[in-house]
Design an enzyme around this catalytic site. Structure first.
Site, short mmCIF file in Angstrom:
data_model
loop_
_atom_site.label_atom_id
_atom_site.label_comp_id
_atom_site.label_asym_id
_atom_site.label_seq_id
_atom_site.Cartn_x
_atom_site.Cartn_y
_atom_site.Cartn_z
N LYS A 22 1.03 -0.89 -0.03
CA LYS A 22 -0.25 0.15 0.26
C LYS A 22 0.86 1.09 -0.14
O LYS A 22 0.59 1.89 -0.33
CB LYS A 22 -0.46 -0.26 0.94
CG LYS A 22 -1.33 1.32 1.51
CD LYS A 22 -2.88 1.27 2.59
CE LYS A 22 -1.66 1.77 4.25
NZ LYS A 22 -1.11 3.00 4.06
N ASN A 23 2.04 1.19 0.86
CA ASN A 23 2.77 2.64 0.67
C ASN A 23 3.87 2.85 0.02
O ASN A 23 3.74 3.91 -0.06
CB ASN A 23 3.35 2.02 1.87
CG ASN A 23 2.68 2.48 3.21
OD1 ASN A 23 1.19 2.56 3.24
ND2 ASN A 23 2.72 2.53 4.86
N CYS A 115 -4.19 13.19 12.96
CA CYS A 115 -4.74 11.42 13.31
C CYS A 115 -4.74 11.14 14.87
O CYS A 115 -4.21 11.26 15.45
CB CYS A 115 -4.62 10.41 12.37
SG CYS A 115 -3.09 9.98 12.19
N ARG A 120 0.25 15.07 12.08
CA ARG A 120 1.00 15.08 11.32
C ARG A 120 1.27 15.73 10.52
O ARG A 120 1.00 16.86 9.46
CB ARG A 120 -0.16 13.94 9.99
CG ARG A 120 -1.08 12.61 10.77
CD ARG A 120 0.13 11.11 11.34
NE ARG A 120 0.53 10.88 9.89
CZ ARG A 120 0.06 10.00 9.95
NH1 ARG A 120 -0.53 9.32 10.10
NH2 ARG A 120 1.17 9.18 8.81
N ASP A 309 4.74 0.96 11.87
CA ASP A 309 3.94 0.30 11.13
C ASP A 309 3.54 -0.76 11.93
O ASP A 309 2.55 -1.68 11.91
CB ASP A 309 3.86 0.34 9.72
CG ASP A 309 3.37 1.74 9.07
OD1 ASP A 309 3.65 2.05 8.06
OD2 ASP A 309 3.32 2.70 10.10
N ARG A 401 -8.56 -0.43 4.99
CA ARG A 401 -8.05 0.43 4.38
C ARG A 401 -6.42 0.33 4.31
O ARG A 401 -6.28 0.63 2.63
CB ARG A 401 -7.83 2.17 5.92
CG ARG A 401 -8.24 2.59 5.82
CD ARG A 401 -7.99 3.97 6.59
NE ARG A 401 -6.85 4.74 5.82
CZ ARG A 401 -7.33 5.95 5.76
NH1 ARG A 401 -8.67 6.66 7.12
NH2 ARG A 401 -6.81 6.31 4.75
C1 EPZ Z 1 4.77 6.72 5.85
O1 EPZ Z 1 4.01 8.10 6.80
C2 EPZ Z 1 3.74 6.01 6.20
N1 EPZ Z 1 2.52 6.26 4.89
C3 EPZ Z 1 2.80 5.73 8.08
O2 EPZ Z 1 2.90 4.47 7.75
C4 EPZ Z 1 4.52 5.47 8.38
O3 EPZ Z 1 3.49 5.15 9.98
C5 EPZ Z 1 5.39 6.18 8.07
O4 EPZ Z 1 5.50 6.92 7.13
C6 EPZ Z 1 6.71 6.37 9.23
O5 EPZ Z 1 7.24 5.74 8.81
C7 EPZ Z 1 2.46 6.06 4.24
O6 EPZ Z 1 3.95 5.84 3.93
C8 EPZ Z 1 1.60 6.71 3.51
P1 EPZ Z 1 6.78 10.89 7.54
P2 EPZ Z 1 4.31 9.69 6.62
O7 EPZ Z 1 6.38 11.71 7.53
O8 EPZ Z 1 5.06 9.46 5.48
C9 EPZ Z 1 7.31 14.12 10.98
C10 EPZ Z 1 0.86 2.99 7.52
O9 EPZ Z 1 -0.23 2.26 8.66
N2 EPZ Z 1 7.26 14.66 10.54
O10 EPZ Z 1 7.54 9.29 7.73
O11 EPZ Z 1 3.54 10.62 6.51
C11 EPZ Z 1 5.46 13.13 11.80
O12 EPZ Z 1 4.82 13.67 12.66
C12 EPZ Z 1 1.33 4.43 7.75
O13 EPZ Z 1 0.49 2.59 6.67
C13 EPZ Z 1 7.47 15.46 11.08
O14 EPZ Z 1 7.43 16.68 11.88
O15 EPZ Z 1 5.04 9.38 8.06
C14 EPZ Z 1 6.31 11.99 12.29
O16 EPZ Z 1 6.95 11.62 14.17
C15 EPZ Z 1 0.61 5.20 8.65
N3 EPZ Z 1 7.38 17.24 9.84
C16 EPZ Z 1 7.91 11.22 11.89
O17 EPZ Z 1 8.11 12.71 11.05
C17 EPZ Z 1 6.34 16.55 8.13
O18 EPZ Z 1 6.42 17.46 7.25
C18 EPZ Z 1 7.01 10.38 10.60
O19 EPZ Z 1 6.61 10.65 9.51
C19 EPZ Z 1 6.86 15.35 8.17
C20 EPZ Z 1 6.31 14.00 9.23
#
Ligand code: EPZ
Length: 423
Positions: A22-23, A115, A120, A309, A401
């Site tokens: 999915k990701n 969420c 996020r 995850d 989802r």
């Molecule tokens: C991806 O989300 C995945 N989703 C998430 O999987 C996964 O948990 C996450 O990466 C971490 O591995 C998809 O790939 C569609 P991040 P993403 O930006 O990219 C912070 C699932 O269950 N952050 O890597 O949105 C954020 O708050 C989903 O399949 C900032 O501070 O996550 C987090 O603490 C849930 N500023 C950390 O970085 C930003 O601009 C990692 O988030 C962006 C993120």
């Protein structure tokens, strides 16, 4: 809405195929916005998140159709405004920002809400796109990015307080493919899904090196062309079924996996006493449940560390593993919604400041529980497999989802589950 009834006690046996990721599918679908030519993407899992992304591409003007796991997308004449109604339902919609900005010179996307797993933010995405020359405005809950004179390559460090950003790296990498000159992304996310996207983009004619490491270099090109691509296996679905097999299995076989992507998950499951054997090619694994198990310590980390995850699913396994386990989520410190529900089933878990301390109990007992987010819901299904009695898990749409036909796959392994309408 559907609910899943899981009658605990069945032993899982046999084999299932793991679906495409999915990701990896979500940013790859968004990347079809970068060309006016046909793109064919295979093994796109039929889950609501990928179907939302297909709807978003269509709403942007793309001609998109799905037949089973294959999606054909042709984004010839597209607009630059992603529809709020769809974007608000899926945080990952944010990854249309980079491609839209690169292709149209402008894009309007609604700010994703928070969420249940935590806030996020998108500050790192915006830091990267601004560095490429985008002007950013916020108005009415929307982000508007413009780059009238096109994007220009830049050196960008995308590190945030919680480490790298997966979708932020994707957004900047996609935008940089059509920027003038060279872009260097430092502190890039190195997840396999980022590498799969880079491979997709390079097949389209992009010039990307270093994907899968912390430093990615992109040399901008004039245009990209259509291609065919098969998405990598879903390592989180595979990990979820590995945990199910460790909990209730007797030699469960998972096909269409990728051993290299599962190293941290395999290590954690084997550390607690179970065994995971892979075939020579590394695309099939057999999970051997052990009776002699012990608690383990888990600290989530960016890839190749233990994935956030898979934190909830491991917590469900450790809830009935003898001994004490300590699980710390450094990426989403609030991602413990599943613990309250597991405690209603009799688990002994104390959550404090981003860490769960789990004392393994002999057996959980069934209780009506509520799914809250994708992976927390999966954890409840796992816990129910060996709980005493029948557990009803409501709000199954959370699971739908990200897991393709999870009830059918569990039934194929001999689990005693049924999906029913929740009136
Ligand atoms: C991806 O989300 C995945 N989703 C998430 O999987 C996964 O948990 C996450 O990466 C971490 O591995 C998809 O790939 C569609 P991040 P993403 O930006 O990219 C912070 C699932 O269950 N952050 O890597 O949105 C954020 O708050 C989903 O399949 C900032 O501070 O996550 C987090 O603490 C849930 N500023 C950390 O970085 C930003 O601009 C990692 O988030 C962006 C993120």
């Amino acid at each position: 809405m559907d609910k899943l009834i899981v009658h605990g006690g069945a032993t899982l046996r046999g084999a299932i195929n793991i679906s495409g990721s999915k990701n990896a599918s979500l940013p790859i679908l968004a990347a079809t916005l970068l060309t006016a030519e046909d793109c064919i993407i295979r093994r796109v899992p039929d889950v609501s998140d990928t179907n939302y992304m297909i709807q978003i591409l269509s709403a942007l003007g793309g001609d998109v159709e799905r037949s089973s796991g294959t999606v054909r997308a042709t984004c010839a004449d597209i607009v630059d405004h992603a529809p709020y109604e769809l974007v608000r339902r899926m945080r990952a919609s944010i990854c249309v920002m980079g491609p839209l900005l690169a292709r149209k010179g402008r894009c309007v996307v609604s700010l994703p809400g928070g969420c249940v797993i935590g806030d996020r933010p998108v500050d790192l995405h915006l830091r990267g796109l601004e560095a490429l020359g985008a002007k950013i405005e916020f108005e009415g809950g929307n982000i508007t990015l413009t780059a009238k004179d096109g994007l220009r390559g830049a050196e960008i460090d995308l590190r945030g307080t919680h480490g790298p950003t997966v979708l932020g790296t994707d957004n900047v990498m996609m935008a940089a493919t059509l920027a003038e000159g060279i872009t260097i992304i430092e502190s890039a996310a190195a997840e396999p899904e980022v590498l799969d996207l880079a491979n997709f983009l390079n097949s389209m004619g992009a010039k990307i090196t270093g994907a899968g490491t912390r430093r990615i270099v992109i040399e901008g090109v004039k245009e990209l062309h259509g291609i065919e691509h098969t998405v990598i296996p879903d390592r989180i679905e595979a990990g979820t079924f590995m945990a199910a097999a460790a909990l209730a299995g007797d030699g469960v076989i998972l096909r269409r996996v990728c051993r290299d992507h599962l190293k941290a998950i395999t290590a954690a499951i084997e550390q607690s006493g179970h065994r995971v054997d892979f075939n020579e090619a590394g695309d099939i694994c057999t999970v051997h449940r052990s009776e002699i198990t012990r608690g383990v310590n888990i600290v989530t980390a960016p890839y190749p560390g233990y994935p956030t995850d898979m934190q909830a699913q491991m917590t469900a396994l450790l809830a009935t593993t003898p001994g004490i386990s300590v699980i710390k989520d450094t990426i989403f410190p609030q991602r413990f919604m599943h613990c309250a529900e597991l405690k209603r089933m009799g688990a002994d878990i104390r959550v404090d400041n981003g860490t769960a301390v789990v004392h393994g109990v002999a057996q959980l007992s069934a209780a009506p529980v509520m799914a809250s987010d994708l992976r927390a819901s999966a954890a409840l299904v796992l816990a129910a497999l060996t709980a005493k009695g029948s557990t009803e898990i409501s709000r199954l749409y959370h699971i739908d989802r990200g897991y393709e036909h999870i009830d059918e796959k569990l039934l194929m392994l001999g689990a005693d589950v049924e999906r029913v309408k929740d009136h």
